[in-house]
Design a protein around this motif. Structure first.
Motif, PDB file in Angstrom:
ATOM      1  N   ARG A  12       0.824  -1.212   0.000  1.00 33.01           N
ATOM      2  CA  ARG A  12       0.000   0.000   0.000  1.00 33.01           C
ATOM      3  C   ARG A  12       0.855   1.258   0.000  1.00 33.01           C
ATOM      4  N   GLY A  13       2.007   1.183   0.661  1.00 30.36           N
ATOM      5  CA  GLY A  13       2.911   2.327   0.630  1.00 30.36           C
ATOM      6  C   GLY A  13       3.449   2.596  -0.762  1.00 30.36           C
ATOM      7  N   MET A  14       3.772   1.539  -1.489  1.00 30.38           N
ATOM      8  CA  MET A  14       4.270   1.718  -2.852  1.00 30.38           C
ATOM      9  C   MET A  14       3.173   2.255  -3.766  1.00 30.38           C
ATOM     10  N   LEU A  15       1.939   1.784  -3.569  1.00 30.35           N
ATOM     11  CA  LEU A  15       0.828   2.318  -4.361  1.00 30.35           C
ATOM     12  C   LEU A  15       0.579   3.789  -4.021  1.00 30.35           C
ATOM     13  N   ALA A  16       0.633   4.111  -2.733  1.00 32.01           N
ATOM     14  CA  ALA A  16       0.465   5.512  -2.331  1.00 32.01           C
ATOM     15  C   ALA A  16       1.605   6.363  -2.866  1.00 32.01           C
ATOM     16  N   GLY A  17       2.821   5.801  -2.883  1.00 27.54           N
ATOM     17  CA  GLY A  17       3.949   6.528  -3.448  1.00 27.54           C
ATOM     18  C   GLY A  17       3.776   6.788  -4.933  1.00 27.54           C
ATOM     19  N   LEU A  18       3.186   5.815  -5.639  1.00 27.08           N
ATOM     20  CA  LEU A  18       2.915   6.014  -7.066  1.00 27.08           C
ATOM     21  C   LEU A  18       1.902   7.135  -7.270  1.00 27.08           C
ATOM     22  N   ALA A  19       0.842   7.138  -6.458  1.00 27.04           N
ATOM     23  CA  ALA A  19      -0.159   8.204  -6.557  1.00 27.04           C
ATOM     24  C   ALA A  19       0.453   9.559  -6.209  1.00 27.04           C
ATOM     25  N   ALA A  20       1.280   9.581  -5.164  1.00 24.54           N
ATOM     26  CA  ALA A  20       1.942  10.834  -4.787  1.00 24.54           C
ATOM     27  C   ALA A  20       2.910  11.283  -5.876  1.00 24.54           C
ATOM     28  N   GLY A  21       3.574  10.316  -6.517  1.00 29.20           N
ATOM     29  CA  GLY A  21       4.470  10.655  -7.612  1.00 29.20           C
ATOM     30  C   GLY A  21       3.736  11.293  -8.781  1.00 29.20           C
ATOM     31  N   VAL A  56      20.352  13.320 -25.532  1.00 27.63           N
ATOM     32  CA  VAL A  56      18.925  13.231 -25.222  1.00 27.63           C
ATOM     33  C   VAL A  56      18.335  14.622 -25.373  1.00 27.63           C
ATOM     34  N   THR A  57      17.297  14.733 -26.160  1.00 32.52           N
ATOM     35  CA  THR A  57      16.705  16.045 -26.403  1.00 32.52           C
ATOM     36  C   THR A  57      16.040  16.574 -25.138  1.00 32.52           C
ATOM     37  N   ARG A  58      15.940  17.885 -25.073  1.00 26.01           N
ATOM     38  CA  ARG A  58      15.307  18.523 -23.919  1.00 26.01           C
ATOM     39  C   ARG A  58      13.836  18.123 -23.811  1.00 26.01           C
ATOM     40  N   THR A  59      13.174  17.946 -24.953  1.00 25.02           N
ATOM     41  CA  THR A  59      11.766  17.533 -24.938  1.00 25.02           C
ATOM     42  C   THR A  59      11.606  16.165 -24.295  1.00 25.02           C
ATOM     43  N   LEU A  60      12.499  15.243 -24.642  1.00 24.56           N
ATOM     44  CA  LEU A  60      12.431  13.906 -24.052  1.00 24.56           C
ATOM     45  C   LEU A  60      12.750  13.953 -22.564  1.00 24.56           C
ATOM     46  N   GLN A  61      13.695  14.792 -22.186  1.00 23.37           N
ATOM     47  CA  GLN A  61      14.034  14.919 -20.768  1.00 23.37           C
ATOM     48  C   GLN A  61      12.850  15.423 -19.949  1.00 23.37           C
ATOM     49  N   SER A  62      12.129  16.410 -20.474  1.00 20.37           N
ATOM     50  CA  SER A  62      11.053  17.050 -19.714  1.00 20.37           C
ATOM     51  C   SER A  62       9.746  16.278 -19.754  1.00 20.37           C
ATOM     52  N   THR A  63       9.679  15.208 -20.531  1.00 15.05           N
ATOM     53  CA  THR A  63       8.441  14.421 -20.611  1.00 15.05           C
ATOM     54  C   THR A  63       8.685  13.000 -20.111  1.00 15.05           C
ATOM     55  N   ALA A  64       9.204  12.149 -20.979  1.00 17.60           N
ATOM     56  CA  ALA A  64       9.408  10.746 -20.597  1.00 17.60           C
ATOM     57  C   ALA A  64      10.447  10.615 -19.492  1.00 17.60           C
ATOM     58  N   GLY A  65      11.528  11.376 -19.594  1.00 20.27           N
ATOM     59  CA  GLY A  65      12.565  11.289 -18.570  1.00 20.27           C
ATOM     60  C   GLY A  65      12.070  11.743 -17.213  1.00 20.27           C
ATOM     61  N   LEU A  66      11.383  12.877 -17.191  1.00 22.73           N
ATOM     62  CA  LEU A  66      10.840  13.388 -15.934  1.00 22.73           C
ATOM     63  C   LEU A  66       9.810  12.427 -15.353  1.00 22.73           C
ATOM     64  N   SER A  67       8.923  11.918 -16.192  1.00 25.74           N
ATOM     65  CA  SER A  67       7.875  11.009 -15.714  1.00 25.74           C
ATOM     66  C   SER A  67       8.473   9.745 -15.120  1.00 25.74           C
ATOM     67  N   THR A  68       9.427   9.152 -15.831  1.00 23.51           N
ATOM     68  CA  THR A  68      10.042   7.918 -15.337  1.00 23.51           C
ATOM     69  C   THR A  68      10.750   8.152 -14.014  1.00 23.51           C
ATOM     70  N   GLY A  69      11.529   9.213 -13.948  1.00 24.24           N
ATOM     71  CA  GLY A  69      12.276   9.487 -12.724  1.00 24.24           C
ATOM     72  C   GLY A  69      11.382   9.745 -11.528  1.00 24.24           C
ATOM     73  N   LEU A  71       8.131   8.971 -11.063  1.00 23.33           N
ATOM     74  CA  LEU A  71       7.271   7.850 -10.680  1.00 23.33           C
ATOM     75  C   LEU A  71       8.069   6.723 -10.027  1.00 23.33           C
ATOM     76  N   VAL A  72       9.242   6.417 -10.564  1.00 25.32           N
ATOM     77  CA  VAL A  72      10.083   5.389  -9.933  1.00 25.32           C
ATOM     78  C   VAL A  72      10.509   5.849  -8.541  1.00 25.32           C
ATOM     79  N   TYR A  73      10.873   7.113  -8.439  1.00 25.95           N
ATOM     80  CA  TYR A  73      11.225   7.662  -7.128  1.00 25.95           C
ATOM     81  C   TYR A  73      10.042   7.582  -6.172  1.00 25.95           C
ATOM     82  N   GLY A  74       8.838   7.888  -6.669  1.00 27.13           N
ATOM     83  CA  GLY A  74       7.659   7.847  -5.818  1.00 27.13           C
ATOM     84  C   GLY A  74       7.379   6.456  -5.274  1.00 27.13           C
ATOM     85  N   VAL A  75       7.519   5.434  -6.115  1.00 22.37           N
ATOM     86  CA  VAL A  75       7.280   4.061  -5.660  1.00 22.37           C
ATOM     87  C   VAL A  75       8.311   3.655  -4.610  1.00 22.37           C
ATOM     88  N   ALA A  76       9.592   3.935  -4.879  1.00 25.37           N
ATOM     89  CA  ALA A  76      10.638   3.597  -3.912  1.00 25.37           C
ATOM     90  C   ALA A  76      10.457   4.382  -2.614  1.00 25.37           C
TER      91      ALA A  76
END
Length: 253
Positions: A12-21, A56-69, A71-76
């Motif tokens: 539940r903490g990991m799910l809450a972390g995902l939502a918080a992320g 890595v283009t700035r567009t990719l950094q600010s979208t997919a890169g930011l989202s991945t970082g 959300l993964v941080y939020g779960v952990a």
């Protein structure tokens, strides 16, 4: 607390972390990324030499890169916070599952981020000397560890003083000790002010406030969501009462 309960709280903490992320991601994208773009534009305008083509283009950094970082941080982050919750539950006072989650989130935000942030705030691109990066990183994590240990010590001190001073006076004394030691750390640890003279001060503080807003959103959303999930798990359900039919009253002839 048995292992099954700990495992359920961890999930539940990991799910809450995902939502918080997800919530923090929205704040980071709309508040933080525009400030990063402005800082990068300043850096490129004042660069004496230009590097090669970016991998890595700035567009990719600010979208997919930011989202991945984020959300993964939020779960952990959610998993670690859930384990801390398992340890703290019942040890920080007579609070219910939801109140304990909110208290833990507030204390975590203060100890893990706000206290170190006030001494070593986040810097956007173009701010900071690369030669002092290792020293600044080491001092920042030292401040995080010190702040967390002081927060734990504050709770222990408050519980030890409560029987003699009462809850209110013990809380004030413990909090005062925390502020005093943090103030001494601020005074004796080295400071760094490496922003270029021509760097806009408004942009610098907008970036730092955006970074603070992202963390505040992450911790607050986690406390709210995890508190709800933990309460549903830990609070025993009451069986609904079934209405029993009243005995029929004989009707006189």
């Amino acid at each position: 607390m048995n292992s099954a309960t700990v495992r359920n709280l961890l999930v539940r903490g990991m799910l809450a972390g995902l939502a918080a992320g997800l919530a923090a991601l929205v704040v980071a994208y709309f508040l933080g990324e525009p400030r990063v773009d402005e800082a990068i534009a300043f850096e490129e305008a004042h660069a004496h030499e230009h590097g090669g083509e970016e991998l890595v283009t700035r567009t990719l950094q600010s979208t997919a890169g930011l989202s991945t970082g984020v959300l993964v941080y939020g779960v952990a982050f959610g998993g670690i916070a859930a384990l801390a919750y398992c340890f703290a539950l019942g040890r920080i006072g007579r609070f219910g599952p939801r109140a304990s989650a909110l208290l833990l989130a507030g204390a975590g935000l203060l100890a893990v981020y706000v206290v170190p942030f006030l001494k070593y705030p986040a810097n956007p691109p173009a701010v900071g000397n690369p030669d002092t990066l290792d020293q600044r990183t080491t001092l920042y994590f030292l401040m995080v560890v010190l702040s967390v240990l002081l927060a734990v010590g504050t709770v222990i001190l408050g519980k030890r003083l409560a029987p003699r001073l009462g809850n209110w006076n013990a809380t004030v004394a413990a909090a005062g000790s925390f502020v005093l030691v943090v103030g001494l750390a601020y005074a004796f640890l080295p400071s760094y002010n490496e922003a270029p003279a021509e760097f806009p001060a408004t942009l610098l503080w907008q970036y730092r406030l955006a970074a603070l807003a992202v963390q505040a959103t992450l911790w607050t959303a986690f406390g709210l969501v995890f508190g709800l999930l933990a309460e549903r798990l830990l609070t025993p359900r009451t069986e609904p009462r079934t209405a029993t039919a009243a005995p029929a009253t004989p009707v006189p002839n």
